[in-house]
Scaffold this active site. Structure first.
Site, PDB file in Angstrom:
ATOM      1  CD  GLU A   1      -2.590   1.277   2.657  1.00 57.51           C
ATOM      2  OE1 GLU A   1      -2.045   0.899   3.563  1.00 57.51           O
ATOM      3  OE2 GLU A   1      -3.656   1.547   2.632  1.00 57.51           O
TER       4      GLU A   1
ATOM      5  N   GLY B   1       4.190   2.856   3.326  1.00 53.75           N
ATOM      6  CA  GLY B   1       5.323   3.526   3.604  1.00 53.75           C
ATOM      7  C   GLY B   1       6.499   2.500   3.999  1.00 53.75           C
TER       8      GLY B   1
ATOM      9  CB  THR C   1      13.794   7.214   0.120  1.00 56.42           C
ATOM     10  OG1 THR C   1      12.712   6.296   0.534  1.00 56.42           O
ATOM     11  CG2 THR C   1      14.825   6.094  -0.771  1.00 56.42           C
TER      12      THR C   1
ATOM     13  CG  ASP D   1      11.478  -2.809   2.803  1.00 53.67           C
ATOM     14  OD1 ASP D   1      10.610  -2.742   3.482  1.00 53.67           O
ATOM     15  OD2 ASP D   1      12.005  -2.983   1.512  1.00 53.67           O
TER      16      ASP D   1
ATOM     17  NE  ARG E   1       8.303  -2.480   1.530  1.00 54.05           N
ATOM     18  CZ  ARG E   1       8.416  -2.144   0.247  1.00 54.05           C
ATOM     19  NH1 ARG E   1       7.622  -1.895  -0.762  1.00 54.05           N
ATOM     20  NH2 ARG E   1       9.624  -1.703  -0.038  1.00 54.05           N
TER      21      ARG E   1
ATOM     22  CB  THR F   1       9.008  -8.159  -8.546  1.00 55.78           C
ATOM     23  OG1 THR F   1       9.795  -7.265  -7.556  1.00 55.78           O
ATOM     24  CG2 THR F   1       9.898  -9.313  -8.683  1.00 55.78           C
TER      25      THR F   1
END
Ligand SMILES: [Zn+2]
Length: 382
Positions: free
Chosen positions: A203, A243, A264, A276, A278, A299
């Site tokens: 998301e 995010g 970032t 990261d 995730r 991907t």
């Protein structure tokens, strides 16, 4: 307490619980078309009768044949019939993992075989039967509920999702460990596809819904849905890990730091988060429920391939996805590429930058230019 789950006919709502439900089972070097075939055959010792039942075109026919030969049922059948049933039902669910996901998804409701013909395996039709088959199913369900991958997610419901590209089936799941809500958008009949094309999209509210050009997520999402529709069938998992897992508000904080010059990755780190956060392990629960064991993954990120493989999903092929580069996200994409290990891939020539060097190839006498190809970042929503 909720109503019990009643099953009987194999093609009714919970018909997969029935032994008459078509689900191949490999036992004793043979593929049996249903658990009913095997259960009825085990009543006999005569190879001819066993073979006749094995070859019966339907479970109903297998059942009938068993009645025809009832005088030849083995003497100790009453003693072994429960173990035989327990064994075959366990095999059915261990060999057909999608059915195991469906069984777990019945939750904690009581399961009853609703049969007026059978008061031993079933409830006798009036609820007075012993319901041994229902009990076996509930025992197996309780065991599966504590076993990975069946304990990762729970399917909630499915509804149509018409889009500008086509109509998807929107399957809603809960990730049990974190109580997060995720979607699997399914297009076409994936049961007919051996290795469906899939995309894991995390998301990004700003990119997916608010037209942000700070990243390429919205473009990637649109392209992935388009590719799936073009393919005729496929799945997009929409994962609620905004995010890179830090959440929407922290993402705004990170953007603020980026407005002031951080990249970032630095921004996440200054906020105290890993670059990261995730995770993908729970995706196995969603894909397993949908009956998917192996995929072609859209991907550009080898880490996603590794993560899925670690989670038990067999990634047969990686399909690159190019979309969404713009002047606002150029630095962001470069940082992701250099710091997050996202794959830079040689794309078709109209997508790469070709920089001529004024020297000859050491490997050939052919006049001309040697091109140093700068690999272009392909993926944004990683
Ligand atoms: Zn984004």
């Amino acid at each position: 307490m909720a109503d019990p789950i009643l099953f009987y006919e194999p093609f009714d709502e919970h018909g997969f619980l029935s032994n008459f439900y078509p689900s191949n089972i490999l036992l004793e070097s043979k593929v049996w078309p249903t658990s009913e075939h095997y259960y009825q055959a085990k009543k006999f010792t005569s190879p001819q009768i066993i073979n006749a039942i094995y070859s019966a075109p339907t479970p109903e026919k297998a059942f009938e044949l068993s009645r025809t030969y009832q005088d030849e049922v083995r003497a100790n059948w009453e003693e072994i019939k429960w173990q035989t049933m327990d064994f075959i039902v366990r095999e059915k669910f261990s060999q057909n993992s999608q059915l195991a996901f469906w069984l777990v998804n019945t939750g904690s409701e009581e399961i009853k075989e609703h049969s007026h013909k059978d008061s031993y395996w079933g409830d006798g039709g009036d609820g007075t039967g012993e319901n041994h088959l229902g009990r076996i199913l509930m025992t197996i369900r309780a065991e599966l509920c504590t076993t990975s991958p069946y304990n990762l997610t729970r399917f909630v419901d499915v509804a149509k999702l018409p889009t500008q590209w086509g109509e998807f089936q929107m399957n809603a799941f809960v990730e049990l460990e974190h109580d997060k809500e995720h979607l699997a958008l399914v297009y076409g009949d994936i049961s007919q596809v051996d290795t469906p094309l899939i995309r894991l999209h995390s998301e990004c509210l700003t990119g997916d819904a608010l037209f942000s050009d700070r990243c390429d997520c919205g473009y990637q999402l649109a392209r992935a849905l388009q590719n799936i529709v073009n393919e005729g069938a496929g799945i997009l998992l929409y994962l609620r890990q905004e995010g890179r897992g830090i959440g929407l508000l922290n993402k705004v904080r990170a953007y603020h730091l980026q407005d002031d010059g951080a990249d970032t990755v630095q921004a996440n780190e200054r906020l105290g988060f890993p670059a990261d956060m995730r995770r993908y392990e729970f995706c196995q629960g969603m894909l397993g429920y949908l009956g998917v064991k192996q995929v072609r993954l859209m991907t550009n990120n080898p880490r996603k391939v590794k993560a899925l493989e670690k989670a038990g999903i067999n990634v047969i092929d990686r399909v690159s996805l190019q979309e969404g580069k713009n002047p606002h996200n150029e630095n962001y994409l470069k940082t992701k590429a250099s710091k997050l290990g996202i794959c830079w891939t040689l794309l078709s020539l109209n997508r790469v930058f070709l920089i001529p060097l004024k020297r000859r190839s050491p490997l050939s006498n052919v006049r001309g230019l040697v091109f140093t190809v700068l690999y272009r970042l392909e993926e944004g929503n990683y």
